[in-house]
Design an enzyme around this catalytic site. Structure first.
Site, PDB file in Angstrom:
ATOM      1  N   HIS A 169      46.298  48.979  37.877  1.00 54.23           N
ATOM      2  CA  HIS A 169      45.634  47.887  38.594  1.00 54.23           C
ATOM      3  C   HIS A 169      44.280  47.665  37.934  1.00 54.23           C
ATOM      4  CE1 HIS A 169      44.558  46.021  42.786  1.00 54.23           C
ATOM      5  NE2 HIS A 169      43.844  45.461  41.821  1.00 54.23           N
ATOM      6  N   HIS A 220      42.081  44.330  36.201  1.00 52.98           N
ATOM      7  CA  HIS A 220      41.937  42.925  35.802  1.00 52.98           C
ATOM      8  C   HIS A 220      41.115  42.909  34.523  1.00 52.98           C
ATOM      9  CE1 HIS A 220      43.234  41.481  39.847  1.00 52.98           C
ATOM     10  NE2 HIS A 220      42.728  42.658  40.206  1.00 52.98           N
ATOM     11  N   HIS A 236      48.792  41.526  45.186  1.00 55.39           N
ATOM     12  CA  HIS A 236      47.711  42.086  46.000  1.00 55.39           C
ATOM     13  C   HIS A 236      48.050  41.772  47.461  1.00 55.39           C
ATOM     14  CE1 HIS A 236      45.542  42.299  42.250  1.00 55.39           C
ATOM     15  NE2 HIS A 236      44.383  42.606  42.815  1.00 55.39           N
ATOM     16  N   GLU A 263      44.532  44.255  51.174  1.00 57.49           N
ATOM     17  CA  GLU A 263      43.189  44.657  50.720  1.00 57.49           C
ATOM     18  C   GLU A 263      42.240  44.230  51.833  1.00 57.49           C
ATOM     19  OE1 GLU A 263      41.753  42.450  47.318  1.00 57.49           O
ATOM     20  OE2 GLU A 263      40.094  43.837  46.917  1.00 57.49           O
TER      21      GLU A 263
HETATM   22  N1  ADE Z   1      40.706  39.548  41.272  1.00 59.69           N
HETATM   23  C1  ADE Z   1      39.985  40.500  40.645  1.00 59.69           C
HETATM   24  N2  ADE Z   1      39.803  41.542  41.456  1.00 59.69           N
HETATM   25  C2  ADE Z   1      40.428  41.267  42.624  1.00 59.69           C
HETATM   26  C3  ADE Z   1      40.609  41.959  43.840  1.00 59.69           C
HETATM   27  N3  ADE Z   1      40.090  43.170  44.062  1.00 59.69           N
HETATM   28  N4  ADE Z   1      41.298  41.356  44.818  1.00 59.69           N
HETATM   29  C4  ADE Z   1      41.811  40.129  44.630  1.00 59.69           C
HETATM   30  N5  ADE Z   1      41.670  39.453  43.504  1.00 59.69           N
HETATM   31  C5  ADE Z   1      40.992  40.008  42.498  1.00 59.69           C
HETATM   32 ZN    ZN Z   2      42.787  43.721  41.958  1.00 62.80          ZN
END
Ligand code: ADE
Ligand code: ZN
Length: 336
Positions: free
Chosen positions: A16, A18, A196, A199
């Protein structure tokens, strides 16, 4: 017991991450200069000072603004190479990297520029650092499903470079159900799926990710503990959760790392993993996430072993490659 040297030396997989979230302030300034882009910050210190977030959205606003300095193939190459070098220092052996094409194509940066730069760096990282990889293309959920579908169409000529699709950006108010058709189409094209969910969003978003988007893994997923039926499902099917401890504290999902539910997830028999999400923004790469979580939650040696083993098992590697990594991991654990 301090497990710092163990954490440092064991082989890891990161699932995970980005790639746009690895843009360090120094590189942001350098690329702004190289591409003649005016930043709203005058110095690296000013950039760092801005990284005080109250939730996911306040982070995303700054994160998307920062990504504007990425314009050329070389920029995406440099960004990805720098991440891989840093990951190698944490003994990362396999990465599954998210990229957000819409963040770039909506600024008229070509899809090919983005993917070619990232992919070339990943290939060079594999040959020079021995880090294997998979690429995951994420759709921005604050944009429409038809935008996502158009992005999927645009990606088809690059299918050999993309293993899976995911869903990220502002979660609350943008449930997975909005993207069912896009994910149906992506699966028909042969992509695996992740999303995702849970969260900031409620457990119902995790159910939707599982039942409607048919995800192989849930990214974050930490709010699952609010629904015990969901926990049973995740445990029964050993659906992996890619948990990001430092991110969750920076974005105030948990007030402190001591209050993070990672240990509880393990105690419920869930396949939890540790990851860094957007390390340039959240104060630590994967090793730091392991170390800080271990200290805050008093994770045992066995917990660390489980978390690293889970990550290899949850990866999109072949069974044979997973086994090869797990044998290396087990050896490193024994010789500690
Ligand atoms: N894009 C980058 N980080 C993210 C995250 N933690 N949650 C959702 N989108 C993201
Ligand atoms: Zn993320």
């Amino acid at each position: 017991m301090d497990l710092k040297s163990l954490i440092q030396r064991i082989p890891k997989a990161e699932l995970h991450l980005h790639i746009e979230g690895t843009l360090e302030p120094e590189m942001m300034m350098a690329l702004a200069h190289r591409n003649r882009i005016k930043l709203r910050y005058a110095s690296v210190d000013e950039i760092r000072d801005a990284y005080d977030f109250s939730d996911l959205q306040t982070f995303l606003d700054i994160y998307y603004a920062g990504a504007q300095v990425l314009r050329e193939k070389q920029d995406f190459y440099d960004l990805t190479s720098a991440y891989l070098k840093r990951a190698a220092e944490d003994n990362v052996r396999h990465v599954e990297i998210f990229f957000d094409p819409q963040t770039h194509t909506e600024r008229d940066v070509d899809f090919a520029t983005v993917i070619d730069g990232i992919h070339r760096a990943l290939q060079d990282g594999q040959s020079q650092l021995g880090i294997t990889f998979r690429l995951i293309m994420c759709f921005l959920r604050h944009l429409s499903a038809s935008d996502a579908l158009a992005t999927l169409e645009e990606a088809l000529p690059f299918k050999d470079k993309i293993h899976a699709v995911g869903l990220d950006s502002s979660e609350v108010g943008h449930p997975p159900s909005r993207f069912v058709h896009v994910f149906d189409r992506a699966r028909k094209e042969g992509f695996l799926t992740v999303a995702h969910a849970g969260e900031e969003g409620p457990p119902s978003y995790i159910w939707e990710a599982l039942d409607l988007l048919k995800v192989e893994r849930v990214d974050h997923g930490v709010r699952c503990l609010e629904d015990l039926l969901l926990v049973a499902r995740l445990a029964d099917e050993q659906i992996p959760l890619t948990v990001c401890p430092l991110s969750n504290v920076k974005l105030r999902v948990f007030d402190t790392l001591e209050q993070h539910n990672l240990k509880l997830l393990l105690q419920h028999g869930l396949c939890a993993t540790i990851n860094s999400d957007d390390p340039a923004y959240f104060g630590g790469y994967i090793g730091e996430n392991y170390l800080r979580a271990q200290r805050a939650l008093n994770l045992s040696e066995a917990d660390i072993h489980t978390l690293t083993r889970n990550a290899f098992n949850a990866s999109f590697l072949s069974d044979a490659d997973k086994q090869r990594h797990i044998v290396d991991l087990d050896r490193a654990m024994i010789s500690f």
